[in-house]
Design a protein around this motif. Structure first.
Motif, short mmCIF file in Angstrom:
data_model
loop_
_atom_site.label_atom_id
_atom_site.label_comp_id
_atom_site.label_asym_id
_atom_site.label_seq_id
_atom_site.Cartn_x
_atom_site.Cartn_y
_atom_site.Cartn_z
N TRP A 42 104.65 -0.31 -17.06
CA TRP A 42 105.81 -0.11 -17.93
C TRP A 42 106.96 0.58 -17.19
CZ3 TRP A 42 108.77 3.94 -19.83
CH2 TRP A 42 109.62 3.61 -20.89
N GLY A 43 106.63 1.61 -16.41
CA GLY A 43 107.67 2.41 -15.77
C GLY A 43 108.09 1.94 -14.40
N LEU A 44 107.24 1.13 -13.72
CA LEU A 44 107.57 0.67 -12.37
C LEU A 44 107.41 -0.84 -12.19
CD1 LEU A 44 106.03 3.49 -10.11
CD2 LEU A 44 108.42 3.17 -10.76
N GLY A 45 107.27 -1.57 -13.28
CA GLY A 45 107.23 -3.02 -13.19
C GLY A 45 106.09 -3.57 -12.38
N GLY A 46 104.97 -2.83 -12.31
CA GLY A 46 103.82 -3.29 -11.54
C GLY A 46 103.91 -2.99 -10.06
N ARG A 47 104.96 -2.28 -9.63
CA ARG A 47 105.18 -1.96 -8.21
C ARG A 47 105.14 -3.21 -7.34
NH1 ARG A 47 103.95 3.72 -6.96
NH2 ARG A 47 102.99 4.77 -8.72
N ASN A 48 105.68 -4.30 -7.84
CA ASN A 48 105.53 -5.57 -7.13
C ASN A 48 106.83 -6.36 -7.02
OD1 ASN A 48 103.80 -7.40 -5.78
ND2 ASN A 48 103.65 -8.67 -7.61
N PHE A 49 107.96 -5.68 -7.06
CA PHE A 49 109.24 -6.38 -6.95
C PHE A 49 109.55 -6.71 -5.50
CE2 PHE A 49 110.93 -4.24 -11.06
CZ PHE A 49 110.20 -5.15 -11.82
N GLY A 50 109.94 -7.94 -5.25
CA GLY A 50 110.29 -8.37 -3.90
C GLY A 50 111.74 -8.04 -3.56
N SER A 51 112.20 -8.60 -2.44
CA SER A 51 113.53 -8.24 -1.92
C SER A 51 114.66 -8.58 -2.87
CB SER A 51 113.75 -8.94 -0.57
OG SER A 51 112.81 -8.51 0.38
N TRP A 52 114.65 -9.80 -3.44
CA TRP A 52 115.75 -10.21 -4.29
C TRP A 52 115.80 -9.41 -5.59
CZ3 TRP A 52 120.01 -12.64 -3.16
CH2 TRP A 52 120.04 -13.52 -2.08
N ILE A 53 114.64 -9.26 -6.21
CA ILE A 53 114.61 -8.51 -7.48
C ILE A 53 115.03 -7.07 -7.24
CG2 ILE A 53 113.13 -7.73 -9.37
CD1 ILE A 53 111.39 -10.19 -8.87
N THR A 54 114.51 -6.47 -6.16
CA THR A 54 114.86 -5.08 -5.85
C THR A 54 116.34 -4.93 -5.57
OG1 THR A 54 112.64 -4.72 -4.95
CG2 THR A 54 114.34 -3.13 -4.34
N TRP A 55 116.92 -5.91 -4.87
CA TRP A 55 118.34 -5.85 -4.54
C TRP A 55 119.19 -5.84 -5.80
CZ3 TRP A 55 122.80 -9.04 -4.71
CH2 TRP A 55 123.84 -8.67 -3.86
N PHE A 56 118.88 -6.73 -6.73
CA PHE A 56 119.63 -6.78 -7.98
C PHE A 56 119.35 -5.54 -8.84
CE2 PHE A 56 119.89 -11.38 -7.08
CZ PHE A 56 121.24 -11.58 -7.32
N LEU A 57 118.10 -5.08 -8.83
CA LEU A 57 117.73 -3.93 -9.66
C LEU A 57 118.44 -2.67 -9.19
CD1 LEU A 57 115.93 -2.81 -11.95
CD2 LEU A 57 114.19 -2.36 -10.22
N ILE A 58 118.35 -2.37 -7.88
CA ILE A 58 118.99 -1.16 -7.36
C ILE A 58 120.50 -1.28 -7.44
CG2 ILE A 58 119.30 0.31 -5.34
CD1 ILE A 58 116.50 -0.39 -4.47
N GLY A 59 121.04 -2.45 -7.11
CA GLY A 59 122.48 -2.65 -7.21
C GLY A 59 122.97 -2.52 -8.64
N GLY A 60 122.22 -3.09 -9.57
CA GLY A 60 122.59 -2.99 -10.98
C GLY A 60 122.48 -1.57 -11.50
N ASP A 61 121.65 -0.78 -10.87
CA ASP A 61 121.44 0.61 -11.28
C ASP A 61 122.53 1.52 -10.74
OD1 ASP A 61 120.22 2.91 -12.21
OD2 ASP A 61 118.94 3.11 -10.46
N ILE A 62 122.99 1.27 -9.51
CA ILE A 62 123.96 2.15 -8.86
C ILE A 62 125.39 1.81 -9.29
CG2 ILE A 62 124.95 2.80 -6.63
CD1 ILE A 62 122.17 2.40 -5.42
N TYR A 63 125.69 0.51 -9.35
CA TYR A 63 127.05 0.08 -9.68
C TYR A 63 127.09 -0.24 -11.16
CZ TYR A 63 127.29 -0.07 -4.65
OH TYR A 63 127.23 0.29 -3.32
N THR A 64 127.49 0.74 -11.94
CA THR A 64 127.33 0.71 -13.39
C THR A 64 128.62 0.30 -14.10
OG1 THR A 64 128.03 3.00 -13.71
CG2 THR A 64 125.71 2.63 -13.12
#
Length: 523
Positions: A42-64
């Motif tokens: 629930w809190g970490l998405g299964g710890r299994n996000f690859g490069s593309w998902i992580t890129w969008f996730l972190i980018g979407g998180d920082i650039y609000t």
């Protein structure tokens, strides 16, 4: 203008918002695990996000969404000083390249969910971990509230009355985050980033063409700031610019929500690849900043509410003036959706800190993974309700100042979360003492800063005039030189942490030697 004149914009933005909300609910079935009642899922998405998902996730998180409206608004009002956000997002990635991969490794080996978990394991101090957790929660709360500022600015531009749309938007966000956890913002981030990239690319082509070109835009900005000298940095604000950019870079990945996206990655290689690819967002941020100068050339007037001009409405009003209704509706949806992704991740990160480092550590040590997940889901709801209350009950300008204070606060976790990650030399007593001194000094300095715009005497910003301590001219600086409070506070933090560590280790060394001597005699 009335609501009826914005019907097309309202219909398009509402439709896109609802479509994204559906994606948020469907995300619970995306890469569906056996159960979501575990913080790893629930809190970490299964710890299994690859490069593309992580890129969008972190980018979407920082650039609000707040970035979307606040950075151009700062350039609109303050000129060159507003560009500090661009260099800080450029230098941050080389700074954290090794740090985040090391943090990921430590968390992965220990099954840790939060940065405070890593601090607990490495320092052996539950007190230090508690301080890091509380600091993270306190610093994150105003950040979540500021996402609502972005949505509120869009609603004002469309002349939508009342607070009910804001409450409804966050109620929907709370519902699908509760159900889907981190998978919801991870999936929505694809849509959010696509919309924002598309709108900004269109804006930097469309708006200059309508205004007569970039010469006209920069000429209008230069004319506006000619009297104040804000077109370029001056001797009085150069050090503020440098320390604010560097301090903000150090603070960015100390925020719990930034770390959450990293810990959800599949491997440390994914983390490293993202630190080399994420600077692409800095190019986007530079283009977003220029919207402030476009607004000057377009003669944009911020919307006045209760007799006060709301600078955060500059970009929405610009889009409303320069775009056709259908395109303005898409742009407004991009800002609104841009608030959902970071708000969801921030609430999850704060909830995880409460669950792992307060609830499990001090209230229920034998909590099962299912109980942890349930508590975290409820805590995320409480965090969102608190964010809505901040916006509805407190002056939005004060919430912006709170975010500046939040940056100073989270920066005080740098020694415990960052420096101690590479060396066990730092003693827990030193790290606790450093945190206390840095926090006290930072709050004391912030208390002395007034806000000339709001007429508030205290906590009016993060730029501390050195003239309050000494005459800057004595060291060759401009008399008006100011520095970022967080930068000074964290330097004091590190110095105290190092000094106390040296003293404690010096005192414990003779005792350790004496305790070993009888053993050598017996052998």
């Amino acid at each position: 203008m009335t609501v009826g004149e914005h019907t097309t914009e309202i219909v398009i933005s509402t439709t896109l918002f609802l479509l994204v909300s559906i994606i948020g609910f469907v995300a619970a079935r995306w890469r569906r695990p056996p159960t979501l009642l575990h913080l790893d899922e629930w809190g970490l998405g299964g710890r299994n996000f690859g490069s593309w998902i992580t890129w969008f996730l972190i980018g979407g998180d920082i650039y609000t969404a707040y970035t979307f409206v606040a950075v151009p608004a700062l350039l609109f009002g303050a000129g060159a000083m507003g560009f500090f956000a661009v260099p800080y997002t450029i230098i941050v990635y080389p700074l954290v390249f090794l740090f985040l991969s090391k943090l990921w490794t430590e968390a992965h080996k220990g099954g840790h969910v939060t940065p405070a978990d890593v601090v607990r394991q490495r320092s052996g101090s539950s007190t230090l971990a508690l301080l890091v957790a509380i600091t993270g929660i306190v610093a994150t709360m105003p950040y979540i509230a500021l996402q609502l500022v972005g949505i509120e600015a869009v609603l004002k531009a469309m002349h939508v009355p009342g607070s009910w749309p804001l409450i409804a938007a966050f109620a929907i966000l709370a519902a699908y985050t509760y159900q889907s956890g981190l998978r919801a913002p991870a999936l929505i981030a694809f849509v959010k980033d696509f919309l924002i990239y598309a709108i900004i690319i269109v804006a930097v082509i469309w708006i200059p063409a309508k205004l007569g070109g970039w010469d006209v835009i920069f000429g209008a900005a230069e004319k506006k700031f000619a009297a104040t000298g804000a077109t370029l940095l001056n001797a009085g604000n150069q050090w503020q610019y440098i320390t604010l950019a560097f301090g903000s870079a150090l603070a960015l990945f100390l925020y719990p929500h930034s770390v959450t996206g990293v810990l959800a990655s599949r491997s440390r290689d994914v983390v490293r690849r993202n630190m080399t690819a994420l600077p692409a967002y800095s190019l986007l941020l530079g283009l977003i900043a220029l919207l402030g100068y476009m607004a000057i050339a377009a003669g944009v007037k911020p919307i006045v509410t209760d007799g006060k001009a709301d600078a955060n409405t500059v970009v929405p009003v610009l889009f409303d003036q320069m775009f056709p209704d259908w395109l303005a509706g898409i742009a407004f949806a991009a800002i609104g959706i841009g608030a959902l992704v970071p708000a969801a991740i921030m609430s999850i990160a704060a909830a995880n800190l409460f669950t792992r480092n307060i609830y499990k550590e001090y209230l229920k040590r034998d909590a099962t993974p299912a109980q942890e997940a349930s508590v975290s889901k409820l805590a995320s709801l409480v965090v969102k309700v608190g964010a809505v209350a901040v916006i509805l009950l407190i002056d939005p300008q004060f919430s912006i100042d709170l975010q500046l204070i939040g940056g100073v606060i989270i920066l005080q976790t740098l020694p415990a979360v960052g420096l101690a990650l590479y060396s066990r030399w730092w003693h827990k007593a030193g790290l606790i003492a450093g945190w206390a001194v840095g926090m006290a000094l930072g709050m004391w300095m912030l208390y002395q800063i007034p806000n000339a715009v709001t007429k508030r005497e205290h906590f009016g910003g993060s730029a501390f005039p050195l003239a309050k301590w000494f005459d800057p001219a004595l060291v060759g600086l401009d008399p008006k030189t100011a520095v970022y409070v967080g930068f000074i506070a964290v330097l004091a933090n590190i110095a105290v942490a190092a000094l106390v560590t040296v003293v404690v280790r010096a005192r414990s060394a003779p005792a350790a030697a004496l305790s070993e001597e009888p053993q050598r005699v017996r052998t």
